[in-house]
Scaffold this motif. Structure first.
Motif, short mmCIF file in Angstrom:
data_model
loop_
_atom_site.label_atom_id
_atom_site.label_comp_id
_atom_site.label_asym_id
_atom_site.label_seq_id
_atom_site.Cartn_x
_atom_site.Cartn_y
_atom_site.Cartn_z
N VAL A 118 -11.84 -3.76 -7.19
CA VAL A 118 -11.11 -2.54 -7.56
C VAL A 118 -12.03 -1.32 -7.63
CG1 VAL A 118 -9.26 -3.72 -8.82
CG2 VAL A 118 -11.26 -2.92 -10.06
N THR A 119 -13.34 -1.53 -7.62
CA THR A 119 -14.23 -0.37 -7.61
C THR A 119 -14.71 -0.01 -6.21
OG1 THR A 119 -16.01 -1.88 -8.22
CG2 THR A 119 -15.07 -0.58 -10.00
N LEU A 120 -14.20 -0.71 -5.20
CA LEU A 120 -14.54 -0.33 -3.82
C LEU A 120 -13.85 1.00 -3.50
CD1 LEU A 120 -13.95 -3.68 -1.88
CD2 LEU A 120 -16.13 -2.48 -2.06
N LYS A 121 -14.46 1.77 -2.58
CA LYS A 121 -13.85 3.04 -2.20
C LYS A 121 -12.57 2.76 -1.41
CE LYS A 121 -15.50 7.25 -0.42
NZ LYS A 121 -16.10 7.48 0.85
N GLY A 122 -11.46 3.36 -1.82
CA GLY A 122 -10.21 3.12 -1.10
C GLY A 122 -9.42 1.94 -1.66
N ALA A 123 -9.82 1.47 -2.85
CA ALA A 123 -9.15 0.31 -3.44
C ALA A 123 -7.72 0.61 -3.90
CB ALA A 123 -9.96 -0.20 -4.62
N MET A 124 -7.46 1.89 -4.22
CA MET A 124 -6.14 2.25 -4.78
C MET A 124 -4.98 1.81 -3.89
SD MET A 124 -6.07 3.13 -7.68
CE MET A 124 -4.35 3.52 -7.86
N GLU A 125 -5.16 1.98 -2.61
CA GLU A 125 -4.07 1.64 -1.69
C GLU A 125 -3.69 0.16 -1.82
OE1 GLU A 125 -3.16 2.15 3.00
OE2 GLU A 125 -5.07 2.95 2.26
N GLY A 126 -4.72 -0.66 -1.98
CA GLY A 126 -4.48 -2.09 -2.15
C GLY A 126 -3.75 -2.37 -3.45
N LEU A 127 -4.12 -1.64 -4.49
CA LEU A 127 -3.44 -1.87 -5.77
C LEU A 127 -1.99 -1.45 -5.70
CD1 LEU A 127 -6.24 -0.91 -8.31
CD2 LEU A 127 -5.31 -3.18 -7.84
N SER A 128 -1.72 -0.34 -5.00
CA SER A 128 -0.32 0.06 -4.94
C SER A 128 0.48 -0.90 -4.05
CB SER A 128 -0.13 1.52 -4.57
OG SER A 128 -0.58 1.75 -3.29
N PHE A 129 -0.17 -1.48 -3.06
CA PHE A 129 0.50 -2.52 -2.26
C PHE A 129 0.89 -3.70 -3.16
CE2 PHE A 129 0.22 -6.42 0.36
CZ PHE A 129 1.12 -6.10 1.38
N LEU A 130 0.01 -4.01 -4.12
CA LEU A 130 0.26 -5.13 -5.02
C LEU A 130 1.30 -4.83 -6.09
CD1 LEU A 130 -3.17 -6.68 -6.06
CD2 LEU A 130 -1.27 -7.85 -4.99
N PHE A 131 1.34 -3.56 -6.53
CA PHE A 131 2.15 -3.29 -7.72
C PHE A 131 3.30 -2.31 -7.52
CE2 PHE A 131 -1.97 -4.79 -9.46
CZ PHE A 131 -1.49 -5.97 -10.00
N LYS A 132 3.40 -1.67 -6.35
CA LYS A 132 4.53 -0.74 -6.13
C LYS A 132 5.52 -1.37 -5.18
CE LYS A 132 3.24 4.05 -6.83
NZ LYS A 132 2.42 5.02 -6.12
N PRO A 133 6.63 -1.87 -5.70
CA PRO A 133 7.52 -2.65 -4.84
C PRO A 133 8.33 -1.81 -3.85
CG PRO A 133 8.40 -2.49 -7.06
CD PRO A 133 7.07 -1.82 -7.09
N ASP A 134 8.53 -2.38 -2.66
CA ASP A 134 9.42 -1.78 -1.68
C ASP A 134 10.36 -2.90 -1.23
OD1 ASP A 134 10.71 -0.81 0.48
OD2 ASP A 134 8.93 -0.45 1.71
N PHE A 135 11.54 -2.93 -1.88
CA PHE A 135 12.42 -4.07 -1.66
C PHE A 135 13.03 -4.10 -0.26
CE2 PHE A 135 12.04 -4.09 -6.24
CZ PHE A 135 11.90 -5.44 -6.49
N SER A 136 12.92 -2.98 0.47
CA SER A 136 13.53 -2.96 1.80
C SER A 136 12.80 -3.92 2.75
CB SER A 136 13.51 -1.55 2.36
OG SER A 136 12.18 -1.16 2.57
N GLU A 137 11.58 -4.31 2.40
CA GLU A 137 10.82 -5.21 3.26
C GLU A 137 11.26 -6.67 3.14
OE1 GLU A 137 7.31 -5.03 4.66
OE2 GLU A 137 6.81 -2.93 4.30
N LEU A 138 12.04 -6.98 2.08
CA LEU A 138 12.36 -8.38 1.84
C LEU A 138 13.47 -8.88 2.75
CD1 LEU A 138 12.37 -8.69 -2.05
CD2 LEU A 138 10.70 -9.62 -0.44
N THR A 139 13.27 -10.08 3.30
CA THR A 139 14.33 -10.70 4.09
C THR A 139 14.75 -11.99 3.39
OG1 THR A 139 12.74 -12.04 5.28
CG2 THR A 139 13.29 -9.90 6.24
N GLY A 140 15.79 -12.63 3.89
CA GLY A 140 16.22 -13.91 3.33
C GLY A 140 15.08 -14.92 3.32
N VAL A 141 14.33 -14.92 4.42
CA VAL A 141 13.23 -15.88 4.50
C VAL A 141 12.14 -15.53 3.49
CG1 VAL A 141 11.44 -16.86 6.00
CG2 VAL A 141 13.71 -16.37 6.92
N SER A 142 11.88 -14.23 3.28
CA SER A 142 10.80 -13.93 2.33
C SER A 142 11.20 -14.27 0.89
CB SER A 142 10.25 -12.52 2.46
OG SER A 142 11.24 -11.57 2.59
#
Ligand code: PHE
Length: 470
Positions: free
Chosen positions: A205-229
């Motif tokens: 988390v202290t790497l440069k540019g880590a924020m994007e990864g954290l928001s990928f982990l914690f900011k949900p985008d439900f439109s990406e979910l399919t039946g299989v997922s």
């Protein structure tokens, strides 16, 4: 000191059967958490989350853990301790003359299939210990790490040698017996793994540019979910908690009658979930900071972490320790898979433990070798665009485990009877079982309905059923 309980075999009422028991509450938690925490948390969870859009998948996964995973885990402990039997014998004992023991066969099949690919990945981890020790992770790029990984898993012989070694170690521990083999190591090594993951988290988390990864982990985008997922999130919850195939039934059968099953189930679930999330935090910030593809599948951890190690002080030591502990975590899980099959062979097929272990190990290793070869560039075995490895993983995690879990919940909710469940949860009315009503409600209605819907939706059948009702 060794403690035994006596039960009686069904054929011979006069022949007492000795079953090993875990010696302490800490031992039970260590063994069950040892089963739960493994490649599922550190290897599978991150890449499943990466393939399925991150946070939305993770939220669903957490939802399934609480509403389905935890109640099914407690159900397995109840069935195991009450029956003091292997997964097939348990249903046989608790519902004699019925078709329920069929659930045991689903479990044994799932154990076979899972261990076949699990041992392949376990073998990869052993190779990564060797890479780490020989200083491979010092100044490469992610392309290079990607090449190293692909080159290794697609070569025909090397992965098989490590896979066989992984199986041999697991078999050795299972042979030594449940208590001596499992309790002792899991107790010390699992907490150490946790510490290393936390250190990795801090670096990631202290790497440069880590924020994007954290928001990928914690900011949900439900439109990406399919039946299989959604089905994959459920399958991942089962896989990670070692549920739906009798590992926890089998371990539950070794639990002391004074242990509090509800607390044990809760503690194991929390430990397992925590480690999966912490593994995600070690990986995704790095994935985004370093520009690695987040949806590349099974190679994700093996490509990402080497770069994290090389970017931290003491990276060499940490990489050696991390991969070694990953092998240990994988082994404490694989022995629980193997134990499902071995306990069945010993108790139902009346084999001696040594023969049962050797036969189970040999059969599973053969499947494992085919599985490993299916990735190799020279052999390539594919059906419908998935190789044998992917098929084993998909069918076992997303079909067999949820099905097994469905039946386990139905069994405890509808067949076993409330009184028997209460008696087991309250240790014969000597301790409180405050969540008893919630538990019964969850296993009776919520878990079975939810599993059925997710399942039918995931395999694409739900929309046809809904069309009939339109
Ligand atoms: N839970 C183990 C893991 O996360 C895998 C496993 C699945 C073990 C099913 C036993 C039964 O790695």
């Amino acid at each position: 000191m060794k403690r035994f309980i006596s039960g009686f075999t069904s054929e011979n009422e006069n022949r007492p059967k000795k079953r090993d028991l875990f010696s302490s509450k800490v031992g039970v938690i260590a063994a069950a958490a040892g089963s739960a925490v493994g490649l599922g948390n550190i290897w599978k969870f991150p890449y499943e989350a990466g393939n399925n859009g991150g946070a939305a998948f993770i939220l669903l996964y957490l939802f399934f853990i609480i509403t389905i995973g935890l109640p099914v885990m407690l159900s397995e402990f109840v069935i195991g301790r009450k029956s003091r039997s292997n997964v097939h014998g348990a249903f046989h004992k608790l519902a004699p003359g019925s078709k329920w023991p069929f659930v045991g066969y689903i479990g044994i099949l799932a154990a076979f299939m899972i261990l076949a690919f699990y041992s392949v990945v376990g073998g990869w981890c052993i190779q990564y210990v060797i890479y780490a020790v020989s200083g491979t992770f010092t100044n490469g790029t992610s392309d290079e790490y990607c090449f190293i990984f692909n080159n290794f898993i697609t070569s025909p012989i090397r992965p098989i040698i490590w896979q066989l070694l992984f199986m041999a170690i697991s078999a050795g521990i299972v042979l030594a017996g449940i208590k001596k083999g499992i309790e002792k190591y899991a107790k010390i090594l699992m907490p150490l793994l946790l510490v290393i993951i936390i250190i990795l988290d801090i670096r990631a988390v202290t790497l440069k540019g880590a924020m994007e990864g954290l928001s990928f982990l914690f900011k949900p985008d439900f439109s990406e979910l399919t039946g299989v997922s959604v089905l994959e999130a459920l399958g991942q919850a089962f896989f990670s908690l070692s549920l739906g195939m009798g590992a926890i039934i089998t371990y539950g059968s070794y639990v002391n009658k004074h242990d509090n099953l509800s607390n044990t189930a809760g503690e194991v679930t929390i430990a397992d979930t925590l480690i999966a999330i912490l593994a995600g935090i070690a990986i995704f910030p790095a994935v985004f900071a370093l520009g690695i593809d987040h949806d590349q599948g099974p190679g994700l951890v093996f490509v990402t972490l080497p770069e994290v190690f090389q970017a931290m002080p003491g990276g060499f030591i940490f990489s050696v320790l991390f991969f070694t502990l990953l092998v240990v975590a994988a082994i404490t899980s694989s022995i629980s898979l193997l134990e499902v099959v071995v306990a069945y062979f010993v108790e139902e097929q009346k084999m001696i433990r040594r023969d049962a272990t050797i036969i189970a190990t040999a059969l599973i290793s053969i499947f494992g070798m085919i599985c490993s070869l299916s990735l190799s560039s020279s052999v390539k075995i594919e059906f419908f665009g998935k190789n044998f490895f992917d098929w084993l993983e998909f069918v076992s995690s997303n079909i067999l485990l949820p099905l097994g879990g469905l039946f386990i919940a139905l069994f405890v909710g509808w067949k076993l009877g409330k009184q028997k469940v209460l008696k087991e949860l309250s240790n014969e009315y000597t301790i409180n079982a405050p969540f008893y009503h919630v538990f019964i409600f969850l296993v009776k209605y919520i878990a079975p309905i939810a599993i059925a819907i997710v399942f039918l939706n995931g395999i694409g059948v739900l929309k046809y059923i809904l069309m009939i009702f339109k």
